[in-house]
Scaffold this motif. Structure first.
Motif, PDB file in Angstrom:
ATOM      1  N   GLY A 151       0.842  -1.185   0.000  1.00  0.00           N
ATOM      2  CA  GLY A 151       0.000   0.000   0.000  1.00  0.00           C
ATOM      3  C   GLY A 151       0.878   1.237   0.000  1.00  0.00           C
ATOM      4  O   GLY A 151       2.113   1.156   0.059  1.00  0.00           O
ATOM      5  N   GLU A 154      -0.422   6.217   2.968  1.00  0.00           N
ATOM      6  CA  GLU A 154      -1.697   6.479   3.633  1.00  0.00           C
ATOM      7  C   GLU A 154      -2.500   5.198   3.823  1.00  0.00           C
ATOM      8  O   GLU A 154      -3.653   5.242   4.251  1.00  0.00           O
ATOM      9  CB  GLU A 154      -2.499   7.501   2.816  1.00  0.00           C
ATOM     10  CG  GLU A 154      -1.816   8.871   2.745  1.00  0.00           C
ATOM     11  CD  GLU A 154      -2.572   9.857   1.873  1.00  0.00           C
ATOM     12  OE1 GLU A 154      -3.496   9.419   1.129  1.00  0.00           O
ATOM     13  OE2 GLU A 154      -2.258  11.054   1.928  1.00  0.00           O
ATOM     14  N   HIS A 156      -3.350   2.932   1.384  1.00  0.00           N
ATOM     15  CA  HIS A 156      -4.221   2.555   0.275  1.00  0.00           C
ATOM     16  C   HIS A 156      -3.437   1.798  -0.793  1.00  0.00           C
ATOM     17  O   HIS A 156      -2.302   2.172  -1.127  1.00  0.00           O
ATOM     18  CB  HIS A 156      -4.853   3.796  -0.366  1.00  0.00           C
ATOM     19  CG  HIS A 156      -5.648   4.622   0.585  1.00  0.00           C
ATOM     20  ND1 HIS A 156      -5.343   5.928   0.892  1.00  0.00           N
ATOM     21  CD2 HIS A 156      -6.735   4.315   1.329  1.00  0.00           C
ATOM     22  CE1 HIS A 156      -6.206   6.405   1.764  1.00  0.00           C
ATOM     23  NE2 HIS A 156      -7.061   5.441   2.051  1.00  0.00           N
ATOM     24  N   TYR A 157      -4.054   0.765  -1.367  1.00  0.00           N
ATOM     25  CA  TYR A 157      -3.461   0.045  -2.482  1.00  0.00           C
ATOM     26  C   TYR A 157      -3.943   0.643  -3.805  1.00  0.00           C
ATOM     27  O   TYR A 157      -5.047   1.210  -3.890  1.00  0.00           O
ATOM     28  CB  TYR A 157      -3.837  -1.430  -2.428  1.00  0.00           C
ATOM     29  CG  TYR A 157      -3.056  -2.219  -1.402  1.00  0.00           C
ATOM     30  CD1 TYR A 157      -1.949  -2.982  -1.775  1.00  0.00           C
ATOM     31  CD2 TYR A 157      -3.424  -2.200  -0.064  1.00  0.00           C
ATOM     32  CE1 TYR A 157      -1.225  -3.708  -0.833  1.00  0.00           C
ATOM     33  CE2 TYR A 157      -2.710  -2.923   0.890  1.00  0.00           C
ATOM     34  CZ  TYR A 157      -1.621  -3.674   0.496  1.00  0.00           C
ATOM     35  OH  TYR A 157      -0.908  -4.382   1.434  1.00  0.00           O
ATOM     36  N   GLN A 160      -7.400   0.008  -5.078  1.00  0.00           N
ATOM     37  CA  GLN A 160      -8.522   0.716  -4.461  1.00  0.00           C
ATOM     38  C   GLN A 160      -8.717   2.104  -5.049  1.00  0.00           C
ATOM     39  O   GLN A 160      -9.628   2.822  -4.647  1.00  0.00           O
ATOM     40  CB  GLN A 160      -8.294   0.814  -2.950  1.00  0.00           C
ATOM     41  CG  GLN A 160      -8.228  -0.537  -2.251  1.00  0.00           C
ATOM     42  CD  GLN A 160      -7.792  -0.418  -0.804  1.00  0.00           C
ATOM     43  OE1 GLN A 160      -6.689   0.016  -0.496  1.00  0.00           O
ATOM     44  NE2 GLN A 160      -8.674  -0.810   0.103  1.00  0.00           N
ATOM     45  N   SER A 161      -7.866   2.477  -5.990  1.00  0.00           N
ATOM     46  CA  SER A 161      -7.920   3.806  -6.588  1.00  0.00           C
ATOM     47  C   SER A 161      -8.969   3.863  -7.683  1.00  0.00           C
ATOM     48  O   SER A 161      -9.231   2.850  -8.355  1.00  0.00           O
ATOM     49  CB  SER A 161      -6.547   4.169  -7.159  1.00  0.00           C
ATOM     50  OG  SER A 161      -6.638   5.298  -8.003  1.00  0.00           O
ATOM     51  N   TYR A 191      -3.062   0.164   7.912  1.00  0.00           N
ATOM     52  CA  TYR A 191      -4.297   0.499   7.225  1.00  0.00           C
ATOM     53  C   TYR A 191      -5.407  -0.451   7.661  1.00  0.00           C
ATOM     54  O   TYR A 191      -5.139  -1.569   8.115  1.00  0.00           O
ATOM     55  CB  TYR A 191      -4.120   0.416   5.703  1.00  0.00           C
ATOM     56  CG  TYR A 191      -3.804  -0.963   5.190  1.00  0.00           C
ATOM     57  CD1 TYR A 191      -4.816  -1.872   4.869  1.00  0.00           C
ATOM     58  CD2 TYR A 191      -2.491  -1.374   5.029  1.00  0.00           C
ATOM     59  CE1 TYR A 191      -4.529  -3.142   4.405  1.00  0.00           C
ATOM     60  CE2 TYR A 191      -2.191  -2.646   4.558  1.00  0.00           C
ATOM     61  CZ  TYR A 191      -3.212  -3.521   4.255  1.00  0.00           C
ATOM     62  OH  TYR A 191      -2.918  -4.784   3.801  1.00  0.00           O
TER      63      TYR A 191
END
Length: 287
Positions: A151, A154, A156-157, A160-161, A191
């Motif tokens: 990730g 922050e 996020h992977y 997930q965008s 996360y």
């Protein structure tokens, strides 16, 4: 009222597999049926409760996509992924421990040269990763393949965008003739796992937190050796002792050393503070 004979019923169901020619499949199915019946009998589940369980599994399947595997997440949260890995990992006493793959592996990451920046714009503090891939005798393994992903800073992977086709913080790297690897990416942050699906809702209803400690994933392979699926974890970070998927191994916790702006180990100049993480991976030979 005639009572229901649970033992006779179980015997009848188990015997229905007697003609199965695949012995391993037969063994698995009989064991699953035996323990499932034991659980239902012990809890005295009502038809409504069993229907709720079926709905839960149905919803778990319905939320799955090519980039979201809710069943893997459910397996992770129940500790079954870690259990199967622990029972089957191939390593000697001093070789690499394995841990869960997780639901965010993406086939087809690009192969990049040693020393590349694989972050590809992912937000976070820069980190330089380096070390060696060795065998159990500490001999270097040249041209070993490291499939790396994480990730961002922050938590996020890339999957997930909203930009679904852009890979970030993932690549394939090959070791040099001395078994050395190196690349730039970001220092991963802790996360929460996705909480909007059935697995996440189960986690919340259970009163368990949804967080994973900061980590980087590695799949490592080379001919003649057992492939390894593992992670390294950021020392000193939160949730190392309470990883929601039970994946942390002490041998995989790594110091991320902070450095001021200036010359980096690869000779580059960094205009902002950065981290280094040094870790050697040891693989086990096929016997």
């Amino acid at each position: 009222m005639v009572s229901f004979d649970t033992d006779a019923h179980l015997k009848e169901v188990l015997s229905s597999f007697d003609q199965c020619e695949d012995q391993r499949f037969k063994e698995i199915m009989r064991s699953v049926v035996y323990h499932l019946h034991a659980c239902v009998s012990e809890l005295k589940l009502s038809p409504e409760e069993w229907e709720a369980a079926i709905r839960f599994l149905t919803e778990t399947g319905q939320i799955c996509t090519s980039k979201r595997q809710e069943f893997i997440l459910l397996s992770d949260l129940l500790g079954v992924s870690t259990l199967t890995i622990g029972l089957n990992q191939h390593r000697g006493d001093h070789c690499l421990e394995e841990t869960v793959e997780g639901p965010f592996y993406w086939e087809g990451a690009p192969e990049m040269a040693l020393g590349s920046d694989i972050s590809q714009g992912a937000v976070g503090e820069k980190a330089y990763y380096f070390g060696r891939v060795l065998n159990s005798a500490d001999e270097p393994l040249a041209n070993a393949l490291l499939d790396v992903w994480s990730g961002d800073g922050e938590g996020h992977y890339d999957m997930q965008s909203p930009d679904e086709d852009r890979m970030q913080a993932r690549a394939k790297i090959r070791t040099d003739s001395e078994g050395r690897y190196s690349f730039w990416s970001i220092k991963p942050n802790y996360y929460p796992i996705p909480t909007d699906g059935p697995a996440g809702k189960m986690q919340a209803k259970s009163g368990r937190h949804p967080n994973r400690p900061g980590h980087v994933h590695f799949k490592i392979s080379t001919p003649g050796y057992h492939s390894v699926n593992t992670q390294i974890f950021v020392a000193g970070g939160p949730y190392l002792d309470t990883d929601c998927v039970f994946g942390v191994k002490r041998s995989l916790i790594v110091d991320f050393t902070r450095h001021p702006a200036g010359s980096a180990p690869d000779g580059s100049y960094q205009d902002a503070p950065y981290y280094t993480a040094n870790f050697d991976f040891r693989l086990t030979e096929y016997k």
